[in-house]
Design a protein around this motif. Structure first.
Motif, PDB file in Angstrom:
ATOM      1  N   ILE A 179      -0.628 -11.117  -0.115  1.00 61.03           N
ATOM      2  CA  ILE A 179       0.383 -11.071  -1.179  1.00 61.03           C
ATOM      3  C   ILE A 179      -0.142 -11.797  -2.407  1.00 61.03           C
ATOM      4  O   ILE A 179      -0.057 -11.304  -3.533  1.00 61.03           O
ATOM      5  CB  ILE A 179       1.715 -11.679  -0.693  1.00 61.03           C
ATOM      6  CG1 ILE A 179       2.359 -10.752   0.332  1.00 61.03           C
ATOM      7  CG2 ILE A 179       2.666 -11.922  -1.866  1.00 61.03           C
ATOM      8  CD1 ILE A 179       3.571 -11.330   1.018  1.00 61.03           C
ATOM      9  N   HIS A 180      -0.717 -12.962  -2.166  1.00 56.80           N
ATOM     10  CA  HIS A 180      -1.226 -13.715  -3.317  1.00 56.80           C
ATOM     11  C   HIS A 180      -2.349 -12.967  -4.017  1.00 56.80           C
ATOM     12  O   HIS A 180      -2.353 -12.829  -5.248  1.00 56.80           O
ATOM     13  CB  HIS A 180      -1.712 -15.094  -2.891  1.00 56.80           C
ATOM     14  CG  HIS A 180      -2.442 -15.785  -3.998  1.00 56.80           C
ATOM     15  ND1 HIS A 180      -1.841 -16.067  -5.201  1.00 56.80           N
ATOM     16  CD2 HIS A 180      -3.733 -16.181  -4.113  1.00 56.80           C
ATOM     17  CE1 HIS A 180      -2.716 -16.642  -6.005  1.00 56.80           C
ATOM     18  NE2 HIS A 180      -3.878 -16.718  -5.368  1.00 56.80           N
ATOM     19  N   ARG A 181      -3.298 -12.456  -3.243  1.00 59.33           N
ATOM     20  CA  ARG A 181      -4.437 -11.780  -3.876  1.00 59.33           C
ATOM     21  C   ARG A 181      -3.981 -10.499  -4.566  1.00 59.33           C
ATOM     22  O   ARG A 181      -4.492 -10.132  -5.626  1.00 59.33           O
ATOM     23  CB  ARG A 181      -5.520 -11.511  -2.844  1.00 59.33           C
ATOM     24  CG  ARG A 181      -6.193 -12.814  -2.410  1.00 59.33           C
ATOM     25  CD  ARG A 181      -7.228 -12.590  -1.347  1.00 59.33           C
ATOM     26  NE  ARG A 181      -8.308 -11.720  -1.798  1.00 59.33           N
ATOM     27  CZ  ARG A 181      -9.167 -11.120  -0.975  1.00 59.33           C
ATOM     28  NH1 ARG A 181      -9.052 -11.290   0.334  1.00 59.33           N
ATOM     29  NH2 ARG A 181     -10.130 -10.362  -1.453  1.00 59.33           N
ATOM     30  N   GLY A 182      -3.020  -9.821  -3.988  1.00 60.18           N
ATOM     31  CA  GLY A 182      -2.470  -8.632  -4.630  1.00 60.18           C
ATOM     32  C   GLY A 182      -1.846  -8.973  -5.973  1.00 60.18           C
ATOM     33  O   GLY A 182      -2.107  -8.316  -6.992  1.00 60.18           O
ATOM     34  N   ARG A 183      -1.032 -10.008  -5.986  1.00 58.02           N
ATOM     35  CA  ARG A 183      -0.385 -10.410  -7.249  1.00 58.02           C
ATOM     36  C   ARG A 183      -1.416 -10.845  -8.281  1.00 58.02           C
ATOM     37  O   ARG A 183      -1.273 -10.580  -9.471  1.00 58.02           O
ATOM     38  CB  ARG A 183       0.591 -11.560  -6.980  1.00 58.02           C
ATOM     39  CG  ARG A 183       1.864 -11.120  -6.291  1.00 58.02           C
ATOM     40  CD  ARG A 183       2.736 -12.313  -5.992  1.00 58.02           C
ATOM     41  NE  ARG A 183       3.982 -11.913  -5.352  1.00 58.02           N
ATOM     42  CZ  ARG A 183       4.735 -12.741  -4.638  1.00 58.02           C
ATOM     43  NH1 ARG A 183       4.362 -14.001  -4.457  1.00 58.02           N
ATOM     44  NH2 ARG A 183       5.860 -12.326  -4.097  1.00 58.02           N
ATOM     45  N   LYS A 184      -2.446 -11.509  -7.792  1.00 57.97           N
ATOM     46  CA  LYS A 184      -3.488 -12.001  -8.695  1.00 57.97           C
ATOM     47  C   LYS A 184      -4.220 -10.832  -9.354  1.00 57.97           C
ATOM     48  O   LYS A 184      -4.448 -10.831 -10.564  1.00 57.97           O
ATOM     49  CB  LYS A 184      -4.457 -12.850  -7.866  1.00 57.97           C
ATOM     50  CG  LYS A 184      -5.383 -13.746  -8.649  1.00 57.97           C
ATOM     51  CD  LYS A 184      -6.153 -14.605  -7.661  1.00 57.97           C
ATOM     52  CE  LYS A 184      -7.386 -15.217  -8.280  1.00 57.97           C
ATOM     53  NZ  LYS A 184      -7.059 -16.298  -9.218  1.00 57.97           N
ATOM     54  N   MET A 185      -4.540  -9.832  -8.560  1.00 59.49           N
ATOM     55  CA  MET A 185      -5.206  -8.640  -9.118  1.00 59.49           C
ATOM     56  C   MET A 185      -4.292  -7.938 -10.119  1.00 59.49           C
ATOM     57  O   MET A 185      -4.737  -7.495 -11.176  1.00 59.49           O
ATOM     58  CB  MET A 185      -5.588  -7.673  -7.991  1.00 59.49           C
ATOM     59  CG  MET A 185      -6.788  -8.110  -7.187  1.00 59.49           C
ATOM     60  SD  MET A 185      -7.227  -6.846  -5.941  1.00 59.49           S
ATOM     61  CE  MET A 185      -6.707  -7.641  -4.441  1.00 59.49           C
ATOM     62  N   LEU A 186      -3.015  -7.854  -9.778  1.00 59.00           N
ATOM     63  CA  LEU A 186      -2.057  -7.205 -10.691  1.00 59.00           C
ATOM     64  C   LEU A 186      -1.980  -7.966 -12.009  1.00 59.00           C
ATOM     65  O   LEU A 186      -1.953  -7.384 -13.083  1.00 59.00           O
ATOM     66  CB  LEU A 186      -0.671  -7.148 -10.049  1.00 59.00           C
ATOM     67  CG  LEU A 186      -0.497  -6.130  -8.924  1.00 59.00           C
ATOM     68  CD1 LEU A 186       0.849  -6.316  -8.243  1.00 59.00           C
ATOM     69  CD2 LEU A 186      -0.617  -4.706  -9.465  1.00 59.00           C
ATOM     70  N   ARG A 187      -1.941  -9.270 -11.894  1.00 58.58           N
ATOM     71  CA  ARG A 187      -1.834 -10.099 -13.099  1.00 58.58           C
ATOM     72  C   ARG A 187      -3.019  -9.837 -14.014  1.00 58.58           C
ATOM     73  O   ARG A 187      -2.866  -9.699 -15.218  1.00 58.58           O
ATOM     74  CB  ARG A 187      -1.801 -11.569 -12.680  1.00 58.58           C
ATOM     75  CG  ARG A 187      -1.504 -12.515 -13.791  1.00 58.58           C
ATOM     76  CD  ARG A 187      -1.493 -13.927 -13.278  1.00 58.58           C
ATOM     77  NE  ARG A 187      -2.807 -14.536 -13.298  1.00 58.58           N
ATOM     78  CZ  ARG A 187      -3.181 -15.522 -12.485  1.00 58.58           C
ATOM     79  NH1 ARG A 187      -2.365 -15.984 -11.570  1.00 58.58           N
ATOM     80  NH2 ARG A 187      -4.373 -16.037 -12.583  1.00 58.58           N
ATOM     81  N   GLU A 188      -4.191  -9.714 -13.419  1.00 54.94           N
ATOM     82  CA  GLU A 188      -5.374  -9.469 -14.247  1.00 54.94           C
ATOM     83  C   GLU A 188      -5.332  -8.084 -14.878  1.00 54.94           C
ATOM     84  O   GLU A 188      -5.726  -7.897 -16.023  1.00 54.94           O
ATOM     85  CB  GLU A 188      -6.642  -9.651 -13.405  1.00 54.94           C
ATOM     86  CG  GLU A 188      -6.974 -11.129 -13.248  1.00 54.94           C
ATOM     87  CD  GLU A 188      -7.742 -11.444 -11.966  1.00 54.94           C
ATOM     88  OE1 GLU A 188      -8.208 -10.498 -11.296  1.00 54.94           O
ATOM     89  OE2 GLU A 188      -7.859 -12.637 -11.650  1.00 54.94           O
ATOM     90  N   MET A 189      -4.815  -7.115 -14.143  1.00 57.17           N
ATOM     91  CA  MET A 189      -4.740  -5.759 -14.697  1.00 57.17           C
ATOM     92  C   MET A 189      -3.661  -5.635 -15.761  1.00 57.17           C
ATOM     93  O   MET A 189      -3.773  -4.818 -16.658  1.00 57.17           O
ATOM     94  CB  MET A 189      -4.434  -4.760 -13.572  1.00 57.17           C
ATOM     95  CG  MET A 189      -5.629  -4.432 -12.705  1.00 57.17           C
ATOM     96  SD  MET A 189      -5.244  -3.051 -11.614  1.00 57.17           S
ATOM     97  CE  MET A 189      -4.880  -3.884 -10.103  1.00 57.17           C
ATOM     98  N   LEU A 190      -2.604  -6.430 -15.619  1.00 58.06           N
ATOM     99  CA  LEU A 190      -1.453  -6.245 -16.495  1.00 58.06           C
ATOM    100  C   LEU A 190      -1.473  -7.128 -17.738  1.00 58.06           C
ATOM    101  O   LEU A 190      -0.546  -7.084 -18.524  1.00 58.06           O
ATOM    102  CB  LEU A 190      -0.156  -6.522 -15.714  1.00 58.06           C
ATOM    103  CG  LEU A 190       0.193  -5.467 -14.677  1.00 58.06           C
ATOM    104  CD1 LEU A 190       1.325  -5.941 -13.786  1.00 58.06           C
ATOM    105  CD2 LEU A 190       0.556  -4.159 -15.352  1.00 58.06           C
TER     106      LEU A 190
END
Lengths: 202, 177
Positions: free
Chosen positions: B162-173
């Protein structure tokens, strides 16, 4: 991509789980210490909180109504008429029938159709004497096919087309047809319906 | 979720598939929609899951209903993806019509529509296990425990995904300033 150190990853994971309410008391205290006066940590915390909030604010789609059941009894009505429902489902169906005129009307129609099939007169095959018939079929069937299969089996019996095994019981054709008509006329739709609903009332 | 409610009822009580459809249909649809970005695939999944629930309810033992249901949902989704991969013309949508990193529109409404499109498109770029964990957590609203049961992995793995998913999303967004 942002630079990542194991420390950062662990810290972010704690922040993420903290926001989800998934930390132990000790870990919550640890998060408090991490955020105390550390601007880097505070910025990371806010960034994670923001992306989490963005995901949670995504609009929810309405599921197309055609995908969901309409709340009526459907194929359980036939199973109900044939006495094929187990007790819990029987009670649910009965309760629904009390409140739902639509399903009651459908039940009455199904019952008329069921009785019409069951009242089919016997056909004189020109055979004399005795014919073997199949022993009573096992009653466990799928809900949808149950009613139809049961009435079809009854019709086959009357027509004397059953293929009996060596130890099948033997009935005379006249006797069988007479008993069948007697049973069918003993349970007209109007008599069956209210009785079943009455039984079901809590 | 509802498992607590059901769990507190009599032992005899088991949901019917209609109960499941009424209570969870929308969640299952949204899970599939966010995972695929595609309403047709989402509708197919709802049908498949309800079919599997109908067949499987008789063997369901009262316990974590959410874990049970979402494991079925997840397996149905993955089976569907595998089936599609054998038909090359219909790959999972990539959302390539969306420009990630585009400037926000001055119009507030448009901007918010575009934002959810951007989030959807970013979700589709996540590797499956991260996308699944984030969607089950933030869209469906499951606990880490329930996600662990659904995905058949330890809770620690769920937390990390969950954390790594959110982190990747944050970088993309992140929009350029």
């Amino acid at each position: 991509m942002a630079r990542m150190t194991p420390g950062h990853n662990e810290r972010g994971e704690l922040f993420s789980a903290y926001l989800d309410g998934e930390l132990t008391r000790d870990e919550v205290a640890l998060v408090g210490d991490m955020l105390d006066g550390d601007e880097d940590a505070i910025a990371e915390f806010h960034a994670i909180r923001e992306v989490r909030a963005t995901l949670r604010l995504l609009p929810e789609f309405e599921v197309p109504a055609a995908l969901l059941p309409d709340g009526h009894l459907g194929d359980r009505l036939s199973a109900y008429l044939d006495g094929e429902l187990v007790s819990l489902e029987y009670r649910r169906v009965s309760r629904h029938l009390v409140d739902c005129p639509e399903c009651r009307a459908e039940l009455a129609e199904l019952d008329r159709a069921r009785i019409a099939v069951r009242s089919l007169p016997g056909v004189d095959t020109g055979m004399t004497g005795e014919i073997p018939v199949l022993p009573a079929r096992k009653r466990r069937r799928g809900l949808i096919a149950g009613g139809i299969a049961a009435t079809a089996a009854a019709a086959v019996l009357v027509l004397g087309l059953g293929i009996g095994g060596a130890d099948a019981p033997v009935y005379s054709l006249d006797d069988l047809a007479a008993r069948h008509v007697a049973r069918a006329s003993a349970e007209p739709a109007s008599a069956v319906l209210p009785a079943m609903i009455e039984v079901s009332a809590p | 979720m509802f498992s607590q409610l059901w769990g507190s009822m009599t032992e005899e009580f088991k949901p019917t598939w209609e109960d499941v459809a009424q209570r969870y249909g929308r969640k299952i649809y949204n899970f599939a929609y966010r995972l695929t970005g595609n309403p047709d695939d989402a509708a197919d999944l709802v049908q498949e899951v309800l079919l599997r629930v109908r067949r499987g309810l008789s063997s369901y033992e009262p316990g974590s209903f959410d874990g049970w249901l979402w494991r079925i949902t997840r397996n149905a989704f993955l089976d569907g993806v595998r089936k599609k991969q054998r038909r090359p013309e219909s790959a999972l949508p990539e959302g390539d019509h969306i420009m990630l990193g585009a400037s926000p529109s001055p119009d507030e409404v448009l901007a918010s529509v575009r934002l959810s499109d951007d989030v959807q498109s970013a979700l589709l770029k996540l590797p499956y296990e991260f996308r699944e964990a984030v969607v089950l957590c933030d869209v469906v609203g499951l606990t880490y425990d329930e996600i662990a049961q659904a995905a058949d992995v330890p809770v620690g793995t769920v937390r990390s995904r969950i954390h790594r998913g959110r982190k990747m999303l944050r970088e993309m967004l992140t929009w350029p300033v």
